[in-house]
Design a protein around this motif. Sequence first.
Motif, PDB file in Angstrom:
ATOM      1  N   LEU A 226      43.317  75.194  67.085  1.00 43.16           N
ATOM      2  CA  LEU A 226      43.118  74.835  68.481  1.00 43.16           C
ATOM      3  C   LEU A 226      41.634  74.682  68.797  1.00 43.16           C
ATOM      4  CD1 LEU A 226      44.437  74.322  71.212  1.00 43.16           C
ATOM      5  CD2 LEU A 226      44.355  76.774  71.627  1.00 43.16           C
ATOM      6  N   ASP A 227      40.792  75.573  68.258  1.00 45.21           N
ATOM      7  CA  ASP A 227      39.348  75.463  68.479  1.00 45.21           C
ATOM      8  C   ASP A 227      38.788  74.183  67.870  1.00 45.21           C
ATOM      9  OD1 ASP A 227      39.232  77.860  69.855  1.00 45.21           O
ATOM     10  OD2 ASP A 227      38.772  79.032  68.053  1.00 45.21           O
ATOM     11  N   LYS A 228      39.265  73.832  66.690  1.00 48.57           N
ATOM     12  CA  LYS A 228      38.790  72.606  66.043  1.00 48.57           C
ATOM     13  C   LYS A 228      39.203  71.371  66.835  1.00 48.57           C
ATOM     14  CE  LYS A 228      38.815  74.758  61.522  1.00 48.57           C
ATOM     15  NZ  LYS A 228      39.479  74.859  60.226  1.00 48.57           N
ATOM     16  N   ILE A 229      40.435  71.344  67.306  1.00 47.73           N
ATOM     17  CA  ILE A 229      40.906  70.223  68.117  1.00 47.73           C
ATOM     18  C   ILE A 229      40.102  70.146  69.413  1.00 47.73           C
ATOM     19  CG2 ILE A 229      42.862  69.354  69.476  1.00 47.73           C
ATOM     20  CD1 ILE A 229      44.683  70.495  67.260  1.00 47.73           C
ATOM     21  N   PHE A 230      39.840  71.302  69.991  1.00 51.17           N
ATOM     22  CA  PHE A 230      39.085  71.367  71.232  1.00 51.17           C
ATOM     23  C   PHE A 230      37.681  70.785  71.050  1.00 51.17           C
ATOM     24  CE2 PHE A 230      36.567  73.844  74.377  1.00 51.17           C
ATOM     25  CZ  PHE A 230      37.158  73.321  75.525  1.00 51.17           C
ATOM     26  N   LEU A 231      37.028  71.087  69.929  1.00 53.01           N
ATOM     27  CA  LEU A 231      35.697  70.546  69.665  1.00 53.01           C
ATOM     28  C   LEU A 231      35.741  69.026  69.508  1.00 53.01           C
ATOM     29  CD1 LEU A 231      34.160  73.214  67.268  1.00 53.01           C
ATOM     30  CD2 LEU A 231      33.556  72.760  69.654  1.00 53.01           C
ATOM     31  N   ILE A 232      36.771  68.521  68.866  1.00 50.46           N
ATOM     32  CA  ILE A 232      36.922  67.071  68.718  1.00 50.46           C
ATOM     33  C   ILE A 232      37.110  66.418  70.084  1.00 50.46           C
ATOM     34  CG2 ILE A 232      38.443  65.252  67.824  1.00 50.46           C
ATOM     35  CD1 ILE A 232      38.939  67.152  65.397  1.00 50.46           C
ATOM     36  N   VAL A 233      37.939  67.025  70.920  1.00 45.56           N
ATOM     37  CA  VAL A 233      38.179  66.482  72.262  1.00 45.56           C
ATOM     38  C   VAL A 233      36.897  66.531  73.091  1.00 45.56           C
ATOM     39  CG1 VAL A 233      39.451  66.837  74.415  1.00 45.56           C
ATOM     40  CG2 VAL A 233      40.643  66.964  72.240  1.00 45.56           C
TER      41      VAL A 233
ATOM     42  N   ILE B   6      32.631  66.363  83.989  1.00 44.02           N
ATOM     43  CA  ILE B   6      33.262  67.480  84.718  1.00 44.02           C
ATOM     44  C   ILE B   6      34.738  67.179  84.985  1.00 44.02           C
ATOM     45  CG2 ILE B   6      33.322  68.688  86.941  1.00 44.02           C
ATOM     46  CD1 ILE B   6      30.232  68.520  86.913  1.00 44.02           C
ATOM     47  N   LEU B   7      35.018  65.957  85.433  1.00 43.22           N
ATOM     48  CA  LEU B   7      36.405  65.602  85.730  1.00 43.22           C
ATOM     49  C   LEU B   7      37.286  65.632  84.485  1.00 43.22           C
ATOM     50  CD1 LEU B   7      35.999  62.687  88.290  1.00 43.22           C
ATOM     51  CD2 LEU B   7      36.837  65.002  88.720  1.00 43.22           C
ATOM     52  N   PHE B   8      36.707  65.367  83.345  1.00 47.80           N
ATOM     53  CA  PHE B   8      37.480  65.407  82.107  1.00 47.80           C
ATOM     54  C   PHE B   8      37.623  66.830  81.585  1.00 47.80           C
ATOM     55  CE2 PHE B   8      38.116  64.997  77.525  1.00 47.80           C
ATOM     56  CZ  PHE B   8      39.210  64.166  77.520  1.00 47.80           C
ATOM     57  N   LEU B   9      36.572  67.636  81.712  1.00 46.15           N
ATOM     58  CA  LEU B   9      36.594  68.971  81.123  1.00 46.15           C
ATOM     59  C   LEU B   9      37.522  69.941  81.843  1.00 46.15           C
ATOM     60  CD1 LEU B   9      32.883  69.580  80.110  1.00 46.15           C
ATOM     61  CD2 LEU B   9      34.831  69.051  78.651  1.00 46.15           C
ATOM     62  N   ILE B  10      37.687  69.782  83.124  1.00 46.88           N
ATOM     63  CA  ILE B  10      38.556  70.707  83.866  1.00 46.88           C
ATOM     64  C   ILE B  10      39.985  70.683  83.320  1.00 46.88           C
ATOM     65  CG2 ILE B  10      39.599  71.154  86.125  1.00 46.88           C
ATOM     66  CD1 ILE B  10      36.846  70.359  87.337  1.00 46.88           C
ATOM     67  N   PRO B  11      40.625  69.514  83.193  1.00 45.03           N
ATOM     68  CA  PRO B  11      41.980  69.534  82.613  1.00 45.03           C
ATOM     69  C   PRO B  11      41.997  69.917  81.141  1.00 45.03           C
ATOM     70  CG  PRO B  11      41.365  67.286  83.225  1.00 45.03           C
ATOM     71  CD  PRO B  11      40.284  68.180  83.697  1.00 45.03           C
ATOM     72  N   VAL B  12      40.934  69.579  80.402  1.00 45.74           N
ATOM     73  CA  VAL B  12      40.895  69.939  78.977  1.00 45.74           C
ATOM     74  C   VAL B  12      40.876  71.456  78.815  1.00 45.74           C
ATOM     75  CG1 VAL B  12      39.458  69.887  76.899  1.00 45.74           C
ATOM     76  CG2 VAL B  12      39.891  67.798  78.155  1.00 45.74           C
ATOM     77  N   PHE B  13      40.055  72.141  79.605  1.00 46.91           N
ATOM     78  CA  PHE B  13      40.034  73.603  79.539  1.00 46.91           C
ATOM     79  C   PHE B  13      41.385  74.187  79.936  1.00 46.91           C
ATOM     80  CE2 PHE B  13      35.325  73.338  79.632  1.00 46.91           C
ATOM     81  CZ  PHE B  13      35.063  74.171  78.566  1.00 46.91           C
TER      82      PHE B  13
END
Length: 122
Positions: free
Chosen positions: A6-13, A47-54
């Motif tokens: 999950l951390d690796k996928i998160f870094l890619i995203v 910011i608009l992208f990171l909120i849903p990603v988190f």
Amino acid sequence: MKKSVLDKIFLIVLGGSFIGAIFVAVLVFFLTSELYKSLIALIGSQILFLIPVFGIRKIIGDIIVKKLRVVSQAMQEVSMGNLDYEIKVEKTGDELEELAESFERMRISLKTIMEKLEKGEL
């Protein structure tokens, strides 16, 4: 501490979101020829992208990774010879429930075989 998938996928995203935000900022700059507006577009889109990603990362971590860790812990216990370690199978109707049920059936089969071997029945 190990990095999870999950951390690796998160870094890619995150990398993809940064590249996308730069693309938006460059596009805004070419359309408006104003550096200030392009910087606002860069920061705003990030910011608009990171909120849903988190949020999605938190949900996936809580739901999927947590269940996988339960199964992984059970596998470690059984591999060390603890055939009495029972896995609690949550009724979720998904592949993780199926994985946990399959592992539990395997644990019970191993325990039965070991008991028969000890009694000399096999």
